[in-house]
Every structure is written in structure tokens, then in C-alpha cells.
Design a protein around this motif. Structure first.
Motif, PDB file in Angstrom:
ATOM      1  N   ILE A 262      -6.466   9.954   5.281  1.00  0.00           N
ATOM      2  CA  ILE A 262      -5.878   9.426   6.519  1.00  0.00           C
ATOM      3  C   ILE A 262      -5.060   8.180   6.187  1.00  0.00           C
ATOM      4  N   PRO A 263      -4.128   7.811   7.035  1.00  0.00           N
ATOM      5  CA  PRO A 263      -3.414   6.540   6.833  1.00  0.00           C
ATOM      6  C   PRO A 263      -4.240   5.369   7.326  1.00  0.00           C
TER       7      PRO A 263
ATOM      8  N   SER B 174     -13.500  13.061   7.755  1.00  0.00           N
ATOM      9  CA  SER B 174     -12.034  13.025   7.685  1.00  0.00           C
ATOM     10  C   SER B 174     -11.433  13.744   8.885  1.00  0.00           C
ATOM     11  N   GLY B 175     -12.000  14.903   9.242  1.00  0.00           N
ATOM     12  CA  GLY B 175     -11.501  15.661  10.382  1.00  0.00           C
ATOM     13  C   GLY B 175     -11.670  14.910  11.687  1.00  0.00           C
ATOM     14  N   LEU B 176     -12.801  14.204  11.815  1.00  0.00           N
ATOM     15  CA  LEU B 176     -13.049  13.405  13.024  1.00  0.00           C
ATOM     16  C   LEU B 176     -12.010  12.301  13.173  1.00  0.00           C
ATOM     17  N   LEU B 177     -11.717  11.609  12.071  1.00  0.00           N
ATOM     18  CA  LEU B 177     -10.737  10.516  12.110  1.00  0.00           C
ATOM     19  C   LEU B 177      -9.324  11.041  12.355  1.00  0.00           C
ATOM     20  N   LYS B 178      -8.989  12.168  11.745  1.00  0.00           N
ATOM     21  CA  LYS B 178      -7.666  12.756  11.958  1.00  0.00           C
ATOM     22  C   LYS B 178      -7.490  13.148  13.430  1.00  0.00           C
ATOM     23  N   GLU B 179      -8.563  13.663  14.023  1.00  0.00           N
ATOM     24  CA  GLU B 179      -8.501  14.024  15.437  1.00  0.00           C
ATOM     25  C   GLU B 179      -8.267  12.785  16.307  1.00  0.00           C
ATOM     26  N   GLN B 180      -8.945  11.700  15.963  1.00  0.00           N
ATOM     27  CA  GLN B 180      -8.776  10.450  16.714  1.00  0.00           C
ATOM     28  C   GLN B 180      -7.353   9.915  16.559  1.00  0.00           C
ATOM     29  N   LEU B 181      -6.775  10.102  15.378  1.00  0.00           N
ATOM     30  CA  LEU B 181      -5.418   9.610  15.112  1.00  0.00           C
ATOM     31  C   LEU B 181      -4.350  10.614  15.519  1.00  0.00           C
ATOM     32  N   GLU B 182      -4.783  11.748  16.066  1.00  0.00           N
ATOM     33  CA  GLU B 182      -3.882  12.812  16.527  1.00  0.00           C
ATOM     34  C   GLU B 182      -2.999  13.310  15.387  1.00  0.00           C
ATOM     35  N   LEU B 183      -3.633  13.552  14.220  1.00  0.00           N
ATOM     36  CA  LEU B 183      -2.911  14.017  13.048  1.00  0.00           C
ATOM     37  C   LEU B 183      -3.106  15.512  12.819  1.00  0.00           C
ATOM     38  N   ASN B 184      -4.005  16.128  13.560  1.00  0.00           N
ATOM     39  CA  ASN B 184      -4.271  17.557  13.375  1.00  0.00           C
ATOM     40  C   ASN B 184      -3.203  18.420  14.062  1.00  0.00           C
TER      41      ASN B 184
ATOM     42  N   THR C 284       0.854  -1.193   0.000  1.00  0.00           N
ATOM     43  CA  THR C 284       0.000   0.000   0.000  1.00  0.00           C
ATOM     44  C   THR C 284       0.884   1.235   0.000  1.00  0.00           C
ATOM     45  N   GLU C 285       0.289   2.342  -0.384  1.00  0.00           N
ATOM     46  CA  GLU C 285       1.028   3.593  -0.391  1.00  0.00           C
ATOM     47  C   GLU C 285       1.269   4.060   1.043  1.00  0.00           C
ATOM     48  N   GLU C 286       2.510   4.389   1.362  1.00  0.00           N
ATOM     49  CA  GLU C 286       2.867   4.840   2.704  1.00  0.00           C
ATOM     50  C   GLU C 286       2.575   6.330   2.823  1.00  0.00           C
ATOM     51  N   VAL C 287       1.672   6.685   3.726  1.00  0.00           N
ATOM     52  CA  VAL C 287       1.294   8.093   3.873  1.00  0.00           C
ATOM     53  C   VAL C 287       1.695   8.661   5.233  1.00  0.00           C
ATOM     54  N   ARG C 288       2.214   7.826   6.108  1.00  0.00           N
ATOM     55  CA  ARG C 288       2.712   8.305   7.399  1.00  0.00           C
ATOM     56  C   ARG C 288       4.188   8.678   7.290  1.00  0.00           C
ATOM     57  N   ASP C 289       4.585   9.675   8.061  1.00  0.00           N
ATOM     58  CA  ASP C 289       6.004  10.051   8.109  1.00  0.00           C
ATOM     59  C   ASP C 289       6.822   8.995   8.852  1.00  0.00           C
ATOM     60  N   SER C 290       6.200   8.375   9.869  1.00  0.00           N
ATOM     61  CA  SER C 290       6.870   7.312  10.624  1.00  0.00           C
ATOM     62  C   SER C 290       5.840   6.266  11.029  1.00  0.00           C
ATOM     63  N   SER C 291       6.278   5.041  11.192  1.00  0.00           N
ATOM     64  CA  SER C 291       5.373   3.948  11.524  1.00  0.00           C
ATOM     65  C   SER C 291       4.867   4.088  12.956  1.00  0.00           C
TER      66      SER C 291
END
Length: 321
Positions: free
Chosen positions: A156-157, A311-321, A61-68
Motif C-alpha cells: 500500500i502507499p 493488506s486487503g483491508l487497508l487497500k479497501e479503506q484506501l479505495e485501491l481495490n 520515499t518511493e512513489e507508489v501512487r499513480d497520482s497524489s
């Protein structure tokens, strides 16, 4: 006749010996029980590890995170749940994703969020160069294309995936001894009857019928996804309960035949230990789409506002914001 002193000393000395012998037997029994329990636990551990190895499958899959992410450090993570129709109704071809759900789990706030994606959602199919229904991504490129398409659409990743054949729902529900659900509406499907507000015990075939019906539901695909979430949640709760320990081998067998995932056994153990409370506190969210017809084909169109909301809700849950 009074006992002599030597006879009395003999009787007194015999009583402690009897007590010591009884204590020794008791300790031996306890030791044997602990050994038996240890062997049983080891057998379960070994069987689960073996099954996990068989169902494990990495996909590109395409890697979209800066770190694992690191689940041992309790990093929030996401997982794509795919219910595919390859094994449903006797199908042997690739099939499509009959249901798609994205779950984010955040142990810091002790919460999980499960988002249902309508199967007719119109979006770019990443890697295929087309815009189509999102459930076609699996038909075109399997799990890999499904993950990449969902990542692109929701921005999101996707860290993990779990894929289950629809036929597998029947096998898994049977393996856990059935599940209990309360139907949100009254309907009949494939010879099975369900009554609104009535708690119903489902075996495998009944659960498959309950989660499959769509056209007679006033909420259409949304209603079906709600019932699918009910069955999945009830099954997970049953698997996690001690009531299934006696038939754990049947459960493992059903998973082995119908499921694949990129989760490794060690990841599963860490997630169980570190994320258990969060996974038990699930907020269910529906990605809403408006139905329309384009070139004679029905699609679900998600507005920019709705996509940004989810998308914003999921990013908040993943602490990406």
C-alpha cells in the motif's frame, strides 16, 4: 410641590440618555472581549503554525501512487506512526522503531483503521538489501527506509508519517495533564503497579512504563502494542479537548522537541476539518506473526494469508481495490 412641565421633560430626557450610555458601555465591553478572544485565537493559530513548521520534515520515499492524494477533496489517506527509541533511556544513537502502526482514514465511510505491526516481523528491508526485523529499517535508514519497507510489505502507499521519540511520550502526556487508561492485565514495572480492569491516571513516567513493558505480558509484543494504542488514543483525545487549551504552549513545546512529520500545517487544518469524524471512529487491527528462531535470532513470521488479509483491508479503506 408639583414638578413643573419643564422639570418633568428634563427627567424624562435624562433616562434615555442613561440607557444609551449603559448600552454603549456594554457594547464596548463585548467588543473588547471579542478583540481579546480574536487575539488569543490568532496567537494559538500562529503558535501552532510555527510549531508545525519546526517539526515538518520531508523524507524521500518511493512513489507508489499513480497520482497524489488531495485532502481538500476528502481522499482516503494513510499515515505511518513511528515510535522510536532514539530518545529513550538516554540513547543518542539512531535507535530502532520501538512501535510501528499504520492508520488509514476514509471520510466516505466515516472510519479509520489502525494496524499494529510487530517489531520483530521478518521482512525485506527495502534499500538495504537484507531480510531482517522490520524495526531495524529505522536503524539502517531512518524514516525513509521504514516507510519504503512498510509500503513494500503491505503493498500500500504511505502518504504521511509521524515520528515520536519514546521519551517524547512522557513529555507529551505530562503536557496534556496526564491520561486515563484501563489496564488489560495486572503487572508491575519500573516500580509502578497496574491492576486489570482498574482505571488508572497516568503521568508521563507512568505512561512510559505502562506502554514499555513486554516480557511479563502473556501476549508479549501484542499486549504491549495494545497498551501503546491506549496511551496514544487517550493522549489524542486529551489534546483535542478544550481542557488543554490553557496549557497549549506546553503541548506545542513537547511536540516540537520530540516529533517530526511530513504533514504541513495546511494539511493538518484540512484533515481536522474534513476527517475529524472518521478519525474518531477507529478500528484496531493486529498483524499477527508466529514466533520462530532463525540462526539463533528470534523473528515474527507473517503467513501469506495473514498478510493478504491485512493488506486487503487497508487497500479497501484506501479505495485501491
Amino acid at each position: 410641590m408639583a414638578q413643573s412641565r419643564s422639570e418633568m421633560r428634563g427627567n424624562i430626557s435624562k433616562e434615555p440618555k442613561k440607557k444609551r450610555k449603559g448600552l454603549k458601555i456594554f457594547l464596548i465591553i463585548i467588543l473588547v472581549l471579542f478583540i481579546a478572544l480574536g487575539l488569543f485565537v490568532w496567537k494559538i493559530y500562529s503558535d501552532v503554525a510555527g510549531t508545525t513548521e519546526k517539526i515538518h520534515k520531508d523524507v524521500e520515499t518511493e512513489e507508489v501512487r499513480d497520482s497524489s492524494i488531495d485532502v481538500s477533496k476528502k481522499d482516503p489517506f494513510s499515515i505511518l506512526l513511528l515510535g522510536v527509541d532514539t530518545g529513550d533511556l538516554g540513547r543518542t544513537e539512531q535507535g530502532r522503531s520501538d512501535s510501528m502502526m499504520v492508520m488509514t482514514v476514509n471520510p466516505t465511510i466515516n472510519k479509520a483503521t489502525m494496524v499494529s505491526i510487530p517489531r520483530d516481523t521478518r521482512t525485506e528491508i527495502v534499500g538495504h538489501g537484507t531480510t531482517d526485523k522490520i524495526n531495524h529499517a529505522y536503524a539502517f535508514g531512518g524514516t525513509s527506509m521504514s516507510v519504503n519497507t512498510v509500503q513494500n510489505m503491505l503493498d500500500i502507499p504511505i502518504d504521511y508519517y509521524v515520528e515520536v521519540n519514546m521519551k517524547g511520550i512522557q513529555d507529551i502526556v505530562d503536557a496534556v495533564g496526564g491520561v486515563q487508561v484501563t489496564s488489560p492485565l495486572t503487572f508491575s514495572y519500573e516500580g509502578y503497579n497496574f491492576t486489570e480492569g482498574e482505571s488508572t491516571s497516568l503521568d508521563g513516567k507512568t505512561a512510559l512504563a505502562y506502554s514499555r513493558m513486554r516480557y511479563d505480558d502473556p501476549n508479549g509484543d501484542y499486549g504491549r502494542q495494545e497498551r501503546q494504542r491506549q496511551v496514544i488514543q487517550a493522549t489524542l483525545e486529551k489534546v483535542a479537548s478544550l481542557s488543554t487549551i490553557s496549557n497549549y504552549q506546553d503541548i506545542l513545546g513537547s511536540l516540537e522537541n520530540n516529533m517530526q512529520t511530513n504533514l504541513e500545517f495546511n494539511d493538518m487544518v484540512k484533515i481536522f476539518n474534513n476527517y475529524r469524524s472518521a478519525a474518531g471512529n477507529i478500528e484496531q487491527v493486529q498483524l499477527k506473526a508466529e514466533g520462530t528462531t532463525i540462526d539463533g535470532i528470534y523473528y515474527g513470521i507473517v503467513s501469506d494469508g495473514e498478510m493478504n488479509r491485512v493488506s486487503g483491508l487497508l487497500k479497501e479503506q484506501l479505495e485501491l481495490n
